[in-house]
Design an enzyme around this catalytic site. Structure first.
Site, PDB file in Angstrom:
ATOM      1  N   LYS A  13      -5.864 -12.938   1.225  1.00  9.59           N
ATOM      2  CA  LYS A  13      -4.660 -13.336   1.966  1.00  9.59           C
ATOM      3  C   LYS A  13      -4.130 -12.179   2.825  1.00  9.59           C
ATOM      4  O   LYS A  13      -3.828 -12.366   4.003  1.00  9.59           O
ATOM      5  CB  LYS A  13      -3.562 -13.802   0.990  1.00  9.59           C
ATOM      6  CG  LYS A  13      -3.962 -14.999   0.134  1.00  9.59           C
ATOM      7  CD  LYS A  13      -2.831 -15.460  -0.755  1.00  9.59           C
ATOM      8  CE  LYS A  13      -2.390 -14.460  -1.786  1.00  9.59           C
ATOM      9  NZ  LYS A  13      -3.418 -14.119  -2.814  1.00  9.59           N
ATOM     10  N   ARG A  88       4.531 -20.304  -4.572  1.00 15.79           N
ATOM     11  CA  ARG A  88       3.573 -20.127  -5.665  1.00 15.79           C
ATOM     12  C   ARG A  88       3.775 -21.136  -6.773  1.00 15.79           C
ATOM     13  O   ARG A  88       3.123 -21.061  -7.799  1.00 15.79           O
ATOM     14  CB  ARG A  88       3.742 -18.730  -6.241  1.00 15.79           C
ATOM     15  CG  ARG A  88       2.767 -17.747  -5.639  1.00 15.79           C
ATOM     16  CD  ARG A  88       3.089 -16.380  -6.175  1.00 15.79           C
ATOM     17  NE  ARG A  88       1.914 -15.632  -6.417  1.00 15.79           N
ATOM     18  CZ  ARG A  88       1.504 -14.637  -5.626  1.00 15.79           C
ATOM     19  NH1 ARG A  88       2.170 -14.322  -4.543  1.00 15.79           N
ATOM     20  NH2 ARG A  88       0.426 -13.974  -5.921  1.00 15.79           N
ATOM     21  N   ARG A 127     -10.335  -2.830  -4.987  1.00 13.62           N
ATOM     22  CA  ARG A 127      -9.395  -2.714  -3.858  1.00 13.62           C
ATOM     23  C   ARG A 127      -8.664  -1.367  -3.867  1.00 13.62           C
ATOM     24  O   ARG A 127      -8.267  -0.865  -4.914  1.00 13.62           O
ATOM     25  CB  ARG A 127      -8.356  -3.830  -3.925  1.00 13.62           C
ATOM     26  CG  ARG A 127      -7.261  -3.642  -2.864  1.00 13.62           C
ATOM     27  CD  ARG A 127      -6.404  -4.837  -2.669  1.00 13.62           C
ATOM     28  NE  ARG A 127      -5.801  -5.329  -3.888  1.00 13.62           N
ATOM     29  CZ  ARG A 127      -5.112  -6.453  -3.963  1.00 13.62           C
ATOM     30  NH1 ARG A 127      -4.949  -7.186  -2.879  1.00 13.62           N
ATOM     31  NH2 ARG A 127      -4.593  -6.843  -5.095  1.00 13.62           N
ATOM     32  N   ARG A 160      -3.467  -0.604  -7.067  1.00 19.97           N
ATOM     33  CA  ARG A 160      -2.285  -1.270  -7.630  1.00 19.97           C
ATOM     34  C   ARG A 160      -2.379  -1.342  -9.153  1.00 19.97           C
ATOM     35  O   ARG A 160      -3.464  -1.535  -9.694  1.00 19.97           O
ATOM     36  CB  ARG A 160      -2.176  -2.696  -7.059  1.00 19.97           C
ATOM     37  CG  ARG A 160      -1.367  -2.757  -5.787  1.00 19.97           C
ATOM     38  CD  ARG A 160      -1.464  -4.066  -5.057  1.00 19.97           C
ATOM     39  NE  ARG A 160      -1.280  -5.270  -5.852  1.00 19.97           N
ATOM     40  CZ  ARG A 160      -1.265  -6.490  -5.346  1.00 19.97           C
ATOM     41  NH1 ARG A 160      -1.418  -6.662  -4.049  1.00 19.97           N
ATOM     42  NH2 ARG A 160      -1.114  -7.551  -6.111  1.00 19.97           N
ATOM     43  N   ARG A 171      -3.037 -13.299 -13.823  1.00 19.28           N
ATOM     44  CA  ARG A 171      -2.639 -13.747 -12.476  1.00 19.28           C
ATOM     45  C   ARG A 171      -3.393 -15.017 -12.102  1.00 19.28           C
ATOM     46  O   ARG A 171      -2.828 -15.926 -11.482  1.00 19.28           O
ATOM     47  CB  ARG A 171      -2.925 -12.639 -11.448  1.00 19.28           C
ATOM     48  CG  ARG A 171      -1.985 -11.460 -11.600  1.00 19.28           C
ATOM     49  CD  ARG A 171      -2.566 -10.176 -11.044  1.00 19.28           C
ATOM     50  NE  ARG A 171      -2.630 -10.128  -9.605  1.00 19.28           N
ATOM     51  CZ  ARG A 171      -3.317  -9.205  -8.924  1.00 19.28           C
ATOM     52  NH1 ARG A 171      -3.985  -8.273  -9.567  1.00 19.28           N
ATOM     53  NH2 ARG A 171      -3.316  -9.217  -7.609  1.00 19.28           N
TER      54      ARG A 171
HETATM   55  P1  AP5 Z   1      -6.718  -8.894  -0.255  1.00 15.23           P
HETATM   56  O1  AP5 Z   1      -6.691  -9.332   1.157  1.00 15.23           O
HETATM   57  O2  AP5 Z   1      -5.901  -7.700  -0.629  1.00 15.23           O
HETATM   58  O3  AP5 Z   1      -6.412 -10.136  -1.240  1.00 15.23           O
HETATM   59  P2  AP5 Z   1      -5.072 -10.929  -1.525  1.00 15.23           P
HETATM   60  O4  AP5 Z   1      -5.413 -12.381  -1.579  1.00 15.23           O
HETATM   61  O5  AP5 Z   1      -4.001 -10.511  -0.562  1.00 15.23           O
HETATM   62  O6  AP5 Z   1      -4.809 -10.404  -2.990  1.00 15.23           O
HETATM   63  P3  AP5 Z   1      -3.458 -10.004  -3.732  1.00 15.23           P
HETATM   64  O7  AP5 Z   1      -3.891  -9.369  -5.021  1.00 15.23           O
HETATM   65  O8  AP5 Z   1      -2.584  -9.159  -2.856  1.00 15.23           O
HETATM   66  O9  AP5 Z   1      -2.838 -11.360  -4.008  1.00 15.23           O
HETATM   67  P4  AP5 Z   1      -1.772 -11.685  -5.060  1.00 15.23           P
HETATM   68  O10 AP5 Z   1      -1.376 -13.033  -4.636  1.00 15.23           O
HETATM   69  O11 AP5 Z   1      -2.192 -11.520  -6.465  1.00 15.23           O
HETATM   70  O12 AP5 Z   1      -0.722 -10.505  -4.864  1.00 15.23           O
HETATM   71  P5  AP5 Z   1       0.736 -10.446  -4.251  1.00 15.23           P
HETATM   72  O13 AP5 Z   1       0.916  -9.072  -3.737  1.00 15.23           O
HETATM   73  O14 AP5 Z   1       1.008 -11.597  -3.369  1.00 15.23           O
HETATM   74  O15 AP5 Z   1      -8.260  -8.632  -0.647  1.00 15.23           O
HETATM   75  C1  AP5 Z   1      -8.610  -8.172  -1.919  1.00 15.23           C
HETATM   76  C2  AP5 Z   1      -9.797  -7.192  -1.793  1.00 15.23           C
HETATM   77  O16 AP5 Z   1     -10.949  -7.907  -1.339  1.00 15.23           O
HETATM   78  C3  AP5 Z   1      -9.571  -6.055  -0.789  1.00 15.23           C
HETATM   79  O17 AP5 Z   1     -10.134  -4.874  -1.291  1.00 15.23           O
HETATM   80  C4  AP5 Z   1     -10.309  -6.510   0.488  1.00 15.23           C
HETATM   81  O18 AP5 Z   1     -10.810  -5.413   1.230  1.00 15.23           O
HETATM   82  C5  AP5 Z   1     -11.424  -7.358  -0.104  1.00 15.23           C
HETATM   83  N1  AP5 Z   1     -11.781  -8.500   0.740  1.00 15.23           N
HETATM   84  C6  AP5 Z   1     -10.936  -9.369   1.350  1.00 15.23           C
HETATM   85  N2  AP5 Z   1     -11.626 -10.314   1.996  1.00 15.23           N
HETATM   86  C7  AP5 Z   1     -12.950 -10.051   1.778  1.00 15.23           C
HETATM   87  C8  AP5 Z   1     -14.168 -10.678   2.156  1.00 15.23           C
HETATM   88  N3  AP5 Z   1     -14.185 -11.804   2.903  1.00 15.23           N
HETATM   89  N4  AP5 Z   1     -15.332 -10.148   1.729  1.00 15.23           N
HETATM   90  C9  AP5 Z   1     -15.348  -9.035   0.949  1.00 15.23           C
HETATM   91  N5  AP5 Z   1     -14.223  -8.388   0.556  1.00 15.23           N
HETATM   92  C10 AP5 Z   1     -13.031  -8.894   0.963  1.00 15.23           C
HETATM   93  O19 AP5 Z   1       1.624 -10.659  -5.566  1.00 15.23           O
HETATM   94  C11 AP5 Z   1       1.666  -9.685  -6.565  1.00 15.23           C
HETATM   95  C12 AP5 Z   1       2.681 -10.100  -7.624  1.00 15.23           C
HETATM   96  O20 AP5 Z   1       3.995 -10.245  -7.025  1.00 15.23           O
HETATM   97  C13 AP5 Z   1       2.438 -11.471  -8.315  1.00 15.23           C
HETATM   98  O21 AP5 Z   1       1.514 -11.350  -9.382  1.00 15.23           O
HETATM   99  C14 AP5 Z   1       3.863 -11.806  -8.775  1.00 15.23           C
HETATM  100  O22 AP5 Z   1       4.210 -11.060  -9.926  1.00 15.23           O
HETATM  101  C15 AP5 Z   1       4.731 -11.313  -7.633  1.00 15.23           C
HETATM  102  N6  AP5 Z   1       4.970 -12.357  -6.617  1.00 15.23           N
HETATM  103  C16 AP5 Z   1       4.535 -12.341  -5.335  1.00 15.23           C
HETATM  104  N7  AP5 Z   1       4.913 -13.467  -4.702  1.00 15.23           N
HETATM  105  C17 AP5 Z   1       5.587 -14.218  -5.612  1.00 15.23           C
HETATM  106  C18 AP5 Z   1       6.205 -15.503  -5.571  1.00 15.23           C
HETATM  107  N8  AP5 Z   1       6.183 -16.260  -4.454  1.00 15.23           N
HETATM  108  N9  AP5 Z   1       6.810 -15.975  -6.694  1.00 15.23           N
HETATM  109  C19 AP5 Z   1       6.850 -15.212  -7.811  1.00 15.23           C
HETATM  110  N10 AP5 Z   1       6.253 -14.010  -7.940  1.00 15.23           N
HETATM  111  C20 AP5 Z   1       5.630 -13.512  -6.840  1.00 15.23           C
END
Ligand code: AP5
Length: 216
Positions: A13, A88, A127, A160, A171
């Site tokens: 994402k 979410r 990552r 992270r 997660r």
């Molecule tokens: P990356 O692009 O970083 O993946 P991502 O989908 O953004 O992963 P996140 O871990 O950031 O998602 P998340 O939803 O768990 O975290 P968030 O910060 O939103 O890619 C991942 C890796 O793969 C990278 O190294 C990249 O280089 C590689 N990659 C990408 N695409 C690739 C490809 N095609 N091929 C090969 N490699 C690739 O949330 C974190 C926490 O915040 C949650 O757990 C929760 O506690 C809280 N939170 C956030 N939003 C909410 C909400 N709406 N409600 C309640 N709690 C929330």
């Protein structure tokens, strides 16, 4: 364009959001990034969010909805937004529809990134992120030119605290139980476009671009 990008942790994402923002000029709103910034600044929101995030659990809706509402009401979002990591769950899905209606920017499309669990494990555990600008790297799939150093601004790369296999399992369970029903909710409205995000990053972006050109 008013977009949501959804998918499990590690589906890409953040990586795809950076490219969509560059190509289409929409405002990127990542609830995960906003919480991490609040934690770094030790704000009340950050203090409340930290224990949930460290354990891979969702932060309560009351905190999250308020934060998104404040951000999406700002003028820059009137030119289009890209919500990453929100909604979410079903309650948040209803909340964003209301917020979008209030600012007269209804959701045009939901980009749903689909990747299997074993690939997510590899992506999450490898990552690395720039401390200064937030650029996303991977130890195998997207290496910086100098190990541990951001190509863009020379910032140090970090891992992270929730990027472990153990936290990913929590997660992913949260995603399956809480987030997938909200994707199905938008699917019934005809808004969801599934993307095979297990392909290499360039191909994933090509597929997203093809879809977005049709709604532009
Ligand atoms: P990356 O692009 O970083 O993946 P991502 O989908 O953004 O992963 P996140 O871990 O950031 O998602 P998340 O939803 O768990 O975290 P968030 O910060 O939103 O890619 C991942 C890796 O793969 C990278 O190294 C990249 O280089 C590689 N990659 C990408 N695409 C690739 C490809 N095609 N091929 C090969 N490699 C690739 O949330 C974190 C926490 O915040 C949650 O757990 C929760 O506690 C809280 N939170 C956030 N939003 C909410 C909400 N709406 N409600 C309640 N709690 C929330």
């Amino acid at each position: 364009m008013n977009l949501l990008i959804m998918g499990p942790a590690g589906s890409g994402k953040g990586t795809m959001s950076a490219q969509i923002v560059e190509a289409y000029g929409v405002v990127h709103i990542s609830t995960g990034d906003m919480f991490r910034e609040a934690i770094a600044n030790e704000t009340p929101v950050g203090l409340e969010a930290k224990s949930y995030m460290d354990n891979g659990k969702l932060v309560p809706d009351s905190v999250t909805d308020r934060m998104v509402k404040e951000r999406i009401s700002q003028d820059d979002c009137l030119n289009g937004y890209l919500l990453d990591g929100y909604p979410r769950n079903l309650s948040q899905a209803h909340a964003i529809e209301e917020m979008a209606a209030e600012i007269n920017r209804p959701i045009d499309l939901v980009i749903n990134l689909v990747v299997d669990y074993q690939e997510l494990v590899k992506r999450i555990t490898g990552r690395r992120i720039c401390k200064t600008c937030g650029a996303i790297y991977h130890v195998d799939f997207h290496k910086p030119q100098i190990e541990g150093v951001c190509d863009i601004d020379g910032g140090a790369l970090y891992q992270r605290v929730d990027d472990t296999e153990e936290k990913l399992a929590v997660r992913f369970e949260e995603y399956t139980k809480q987030t997938e029903p909200s994707i199905e909710y938008f699917r019934e409205k005809g808004l969801v476009r599934d993307i095979d995000a297990s392909q290499d990053a360039k191909k994933v972006m090509d597929d997203i671009r093809n879809i977005l050109e049709a709604v532009k």
